[in-house]
Design a protein around this motif. Structure first.
Motif, PDB file in Angstrom:
ATOM      1  N   ALA A  31       0.802  -1.152   0.152  1.00 33.65           N
ATOM      2  CA  ALA A  31       0.042   0.075  -0.045  1.00 33.65           C
ATOM      3  C   ALA A  31       0.909   1.468   0.002  1.00 33.65           C
ATOM      4  CB  ALA A  31      -0.807  -0.011   1.151  1.00 33.65           C
ATOM      5  N   VAL A  32       1.805   1.194   0.699  1.00 30.49           N
ATOM      6  CA  VAL A  32       2.925   2.351   0.880  1.00 30.49           C
ATOM      7  C   VAL A  32       3.426   2.772  -0.626  1.00 30.49           C
ATOM      8  CG1 VAL A  32       5.152   3.139   1.904  1.00 30.49           C
ATOM      9  CG2 VAL A  32       3.418   2.201   3.272  1.00 30.49           C
ATOM     10  N   LYS A  33       4.111   1.585  -1.190  1.00 28.42           N
ATOM     11  CA  LYS A  33       4.560   1.751  -2.493  1.00 28.42           C
ATOM     12  C   LYS A  33       3.442   2.252  -3.510  1.00 28.42           C
ATOM     13  CE  LYS A  33       8.040  -1.758  -1.979  1.00 28.42           C
ATOM     14  NZ  LYS A  33       8.603  -3.390  -2.467  1.00 28.42           N
ATOM     15  N   LYS A  34       2.253   1.739  -3.706  1.00 27.18           N
ATOM     16  CA  LYS A  34       1.335   2.254  -4.540  1.00 27.18           C
ATOM     17  C   LYS A  34       1.132   3.575  -4.190  1.00 27.18           C
ATOM     18  CE  LYS A  34      -3.462   1.526  -5.920  1.00 27.18           C
ATOM     19  NZ  LYS A  34      -3.668   2.874  -6.085  1.00 27.18           N
ATOM     20  N   VAL A  35       1.111   4.232  -3.075  1.00 31.18           N
ATOM     21  CA  VAL A  35       0.536   5.493  -2.825  1.00 31.18           C
ATOM     22  C   VAL A  35       2.061   6.429  -3.289  1.00 31.18           C
ATOM     23  CG1 VAL A  35       0.332   7.267  -0.960  1.00 31.18           C
ATOM     24  CG2 VAL A  35      -1.056   5.075  -1.170  1.00 31.18           C
ATOM     25  N   ALA A  36       3.245   5.757  -2.916  1.00 37.05           N
ATOM     26  CA  ALA A  36       4.352   6.565  -3.198  1.00 37.05           C
ATOM     27  C   ALA A  36       4.399   6.752  -4.777  1.00 37.05           C
ATOM     28  CB  ALA A  36       5.623   5.891  -2.764  1.00 37.05           C
ATOM     29  N   ILE A  37       4.224   5.755  -5.493  1.00 36.93           N
ATOM     30  CA  ILE A  37       3.942   5.744  -6.839  1.00 36.93           C
ATOM     31  C   ILE A  37       3.129   6.601  -7.469  1.00 36.93           C
ATOM     32  CG2 ILE A  37       3.356   4.534  -9.290  1.00 36.93           C
ATOM     33  CD1 ILE A  37       4.712   1.990  -7.796  1.00 36.93           C
ATOM     34  N   GLU A  39       2.028   9.431  -5.889  1.00 31.45           N
ATOM     35  CA  GLU A  39       2.395  10.679  -5.711  1.00 31.45           C
ATOM     36  C   GLU A  39       3.577  11.027  -6.233  1.00 31.45           C
ATOM     37  OE1 GLU A  39       1.885  11.584  -1.616  1.00 31.45           O
ATOM     38  OE2 GLU A  39      -0.085  10.898  -1.386  1.00 31.45           O
ATOM     39  N   GLY A  40       4.155  10.286  -6.932  1.00 22.87           N
ATOM     40  CA  GLY A  40       5.571  10.520  -7.826  1.00 22.87           C
ATOM     41  C   GLY A  40       6.703  10.608  -7.003  1.00 22.87           C
ATOM     42  N   CYS A  41       6.879   9.736  -5.807  1.00 18.69           N
ATOM     43  CA  CYS A  41       7.865   9.994  -4.865  1.00 18.69           C
ATOM     44  C   CYS A  41       8.377   8.466  -4.631  1.00 18.69           C
ATOM     45  CB  CYS A  41       7.595  10.714  -3.737  1.00 18.69           C
ATOM     46  SG  CYS A  41       6.334   9.984  -2.474  1.00 18.69           S
ATOM     47  N   ARG A  42       8.311   7.619  -5.714  1.00 18.59           N
ATOM     48  CA  ARG A  42       8.487   6.068  -5.522  1.00 18.59           C
ATOM     49  C   ARG A  42      10.272   5.805  -4.897  1.00 18.59           C
ATOM     50  NH1 ARG A  42       8.788   2.648 -10.621  1.00 18.59           N
ATOM     51  NH2 ARG A  42      10.906   3.071 -10.778  1.00 18.59           N
ATOM     52  N   ASP A  43      11.159   6.838  -5.366  1.00 26.23           N
ATOM     53  CA  ASP A  43      12.502   6.556  -4.888  1.00 26.23           C
ATOM     54  C   ASP A  43      12.769   7.121  -3.534  1.00 26.23           C
ATOM     55  OD1 ASP A  43      12.970   5.106  -7.183  1.00 26.23           O
ATOM     56  OD2 ASP A  43      13.425   7.178  -8.193  1.00 26.23           O
ATOM     57  N   ASP A  44      12.020   8.183  -3.207  1.00 24.35           N
ATOM     58  CA  ASP A  44      12.128   8.933  -1.906  1.00 24.35           C
ATOM     59  C   ASP A  44      10.740   8.886  -1.010  1.00 24.35           C
ATOM     60  OD1 ASP A  44      13.433  10.241   0.351  1.00 24.35           O
ATOM     61  OD2 ASP A  44      12.783  12.394  -0.694  1.00 24.35           O
ATOM     62  N   ILE A  45      10.749   7.692  -0.271  1.00 27.28           N
ATOM     63  CA  ILE A  45       9.490   7.686   0.557  1.00 27.28           C
ATOM     64  C   ILE A  45       9.507   8.123   1.892  1.00 27.28           C
ATOM     65  CG2 ILE A  45       7.744   5.927   1.557  1.00 27.28           C
ATOM     66  CD1 ILE A  45       8.355   4.155  -0.676  1.00 27.28           C
ATOM     67  N   LYS A  46       8.754   9.092   2.159  1.00 24.69           N
ATOM     68  CA  LYS A  46       8.929   9.966   3.418  1.00 24.69           C
ATOM     69  C   LYS A  46       8.175   9.291   4.495  1.00 24.69           C
ATOM     70  CE  LYS A  46      10.321  14.151   1.916  1.00 24.69           C
ATOM     71  NZ  LYS A  46      11.591  13.645   1.146  1.00 24.69           N
ATOM     72  N   VAL A  53      -0.185   6.010   5.362  1.00 23.27           N
ATOM     73  CA  VAL A  53      -0.761   4.905   4.861  1.00 23.27           C
ATOM     74  C   VAL A  53      -1.154   3.766   5.842  1.00 23.27           C
ATOM     75  CG1 VAL A  53      -0.392   2.766   3.457  1.00 23.27           C
ATOM     76  CG2 VAL A  53       0.185   5.316   2.640  1.00 23.27           C
ATOM     77  N   ILE A  54      -0.275   3.609   6.779  1.00 25.75           N
ATOM     78  CA  ILE A  54      -0.453   2.704   8.093  1.00 25.75           C
ATOM     79  C   ILE A  54      -1.940   3.178   8.735  1.00 25.75           C
ATOM     80  CG2 ILE A  54       0.299   1.896  10.224  1.00 25.75           C
ATOM     81  CD1 ILE A  54       3.249   2.313   9.410  1.00 25.75           C
ATOM     82  N   LEU A  55      -2.055   4.526   9.028  1.00 25.66           N
ATOM     83  CA  LEU A  55      -3.366   4.824   9.773  1.00 25.66           C
ATOM     84  C   LEU A  55      -4.586   4.302   8.684  1.00 25.66           C
ATOM     85  CD1 LEU A  55      -2.462   8.057  11.378  1.00 25.66           C
ATOM     86  CD2 LEU A  55      -2.790   5.953  12.309  1.00 25.66           C
TER      87      LEU A  55
END
Length: 145
Positions: A31-37, A39-46, A53-55
């Motif tokens: 789920a985190v990877k999907k949201v990162a993709i 939002e366009g920040c796949r390489d730098d996940i804050k 995403v956990i919440l």
């Protein structure tokens, strides 16, 4: 929560052959990877994105538990285990007293207007992901009386 920590814990669960735990952590990582993709920040996940995403995942599993039929105890136990694992990684949310303190300190001028909509608009951006929306709404309602 750091993405790297989630991945390390998932690998540890795999090595321990703890399939339910691995599945729960794996679903969060996906789920985190999907949201990162998205939002366009796949390489730098804050860390903020991971916590958000956990919440969201925690909320969705809680809904599964609440809507699970009473005669399906096997499913309910599976959902509960998943909830417990994800909850270990969830960020601690602010208590009602902490929310009230932030509102009275940082947003005293807006709170003085007693305009609930205006207060919510001002504070939600600041407290999103740090406090439960229901708690914020409850505190704002108390302050507007």
């Amino acid at each position: 929560m750091q993405m790297e920590q989630l991945q390390k814990d998932m690998i540890a669960a795999m090595k321990a052959k703890d399939k339910p735990r691995k599945d729960a952590i794996s679903s969060v990582v996906s789920a985190v990877k999907k949201v990162a993709i998205d939002e366009g920040c796949r390489d730098d996940i804050k860390e903020e994105l991971v916590d958000r995403v956990i919440l969201k995942e925690l909320k969705s599993v809680k809904e599964q538990i609440d809507t699970c039929p009473a005669d399906r105890q096997d499913l309910k136990a599976e959902y509960q285990l998943r909830y417990d694992v994800i909850n270990e990684y969830a960020p601690q949310l602010m208590s009602e007293d902490e929310v009230k303190a932030v509102l009275t300190e940082k947003f005293a001028d807006v709170v003085a207007t007693k305009n609930k909509g205006q207060i919510m608009k001002a504070v939600m951006a600041e407290l999103k992901g740090k406090a439960d929306g229901k708690v914020i709404n409850q505190v704002v309602s108390q302050l507007c009386q």
